[in-house]
Design a protein around this motif. Structure first.
Motif: not given
Length: 211
Positions: A110-124
């Motif tokens: 349900i996250a937007g593109p910017r928050f999803r990118r932040a999640l991708d970075i944090g998860i990695s």
């Protein structure tokens, strides 16, 4: 049974975009964010897949020897266990290189593109740190499984009649895979940071990414 107005015929289930096979039957490409390293992992994955076929062949041979000639082998069980373990250990690296590792996506979806990118970075980042710690723990195991107290190389064995050095070899292999897994997550972190906030399809191999 013919469909009725009360029970309409079931429609075909549409293919999901997350399958590893494209509609034309070709394998799904490695995500761009995985870089050259991810593509290299994908190239060698067939070797470990063949290991499962070899394990199956050995089991068939063991069944034949045991029940036809009444002459069971000493090495079949331990060898098939080792080959399967190697394949499963490599499978973790393979999933990471294709960005198919397990994650909870309740918030991600349900996250937007910017928050999803932040999640991708944090998860990695978290996965890279975790893999690094696991690699260090694997090295501590390897020191006990591959070296004598005096420093001489001696691989840990199964302790059975066959007494193969499979435990030592498996722990060494796990160390290298965990090091490679750490590198892969570092590459994912860097490429997600380089990607534009509104990148599209980065997880499916069509987004912005670097090697």
């Amino acid at each position: 049974m013919a469909p009725t107005p009360e029970k309409p015929a079931h429609s075909d289930i549409p293919p999901t975009p997350d399958l590893a096979i494209e509609p034309d039957g070709t394998p799904e490409p490695v995500p761009t964010v995985s870089g050259l390293f991810g593509r290299a992992v994908d190239k060698i994955s067939s070797i470990f897949a063949l290991g499962f076929l070899l394990a199956m062949g050995i089991l068939i041979f063991e069944i034949f020897m045991r029940h036809v000639f009444n002459s069971p082998t000493l090495w079949a069980h331990e060898t098939t266990t080792f080959l399967s373990a190697v394949g499963f250990v490599f499978g973790g690296l393979y999933c990471a290189s294709r960005n198919k590792h397990i994650r909870v996506v309740i918030i991600y979806d349900i996250a937007g593109p910017r928050f999803r990118r932040a999640l991708d970075i944090g998860i990695s980042v978290v996965c890279a740190i975790s893999s690094g710690f696991f690699a260090w723990a694997a090295w501590l195991m390897v020191k006990r499984a591959a070296f004598k107290p005096g420093g001489d190389i001696h691989l840990e064995t199964t302790g059975s009649a066959f007494n193969a050095p499979y435990p030592g070899l498996l722990k060494i292999f796990m160390l290298f895979v965990l090091i490679a897994l750490t590198i892969q997550f570092v590459i994912l972190t860097i490429n997600y940071m380089r990607a534009k906030p509104d990148y599209a399809g980065a997880n499916s191999g069509t987004g912005t990414g670097h090697d």
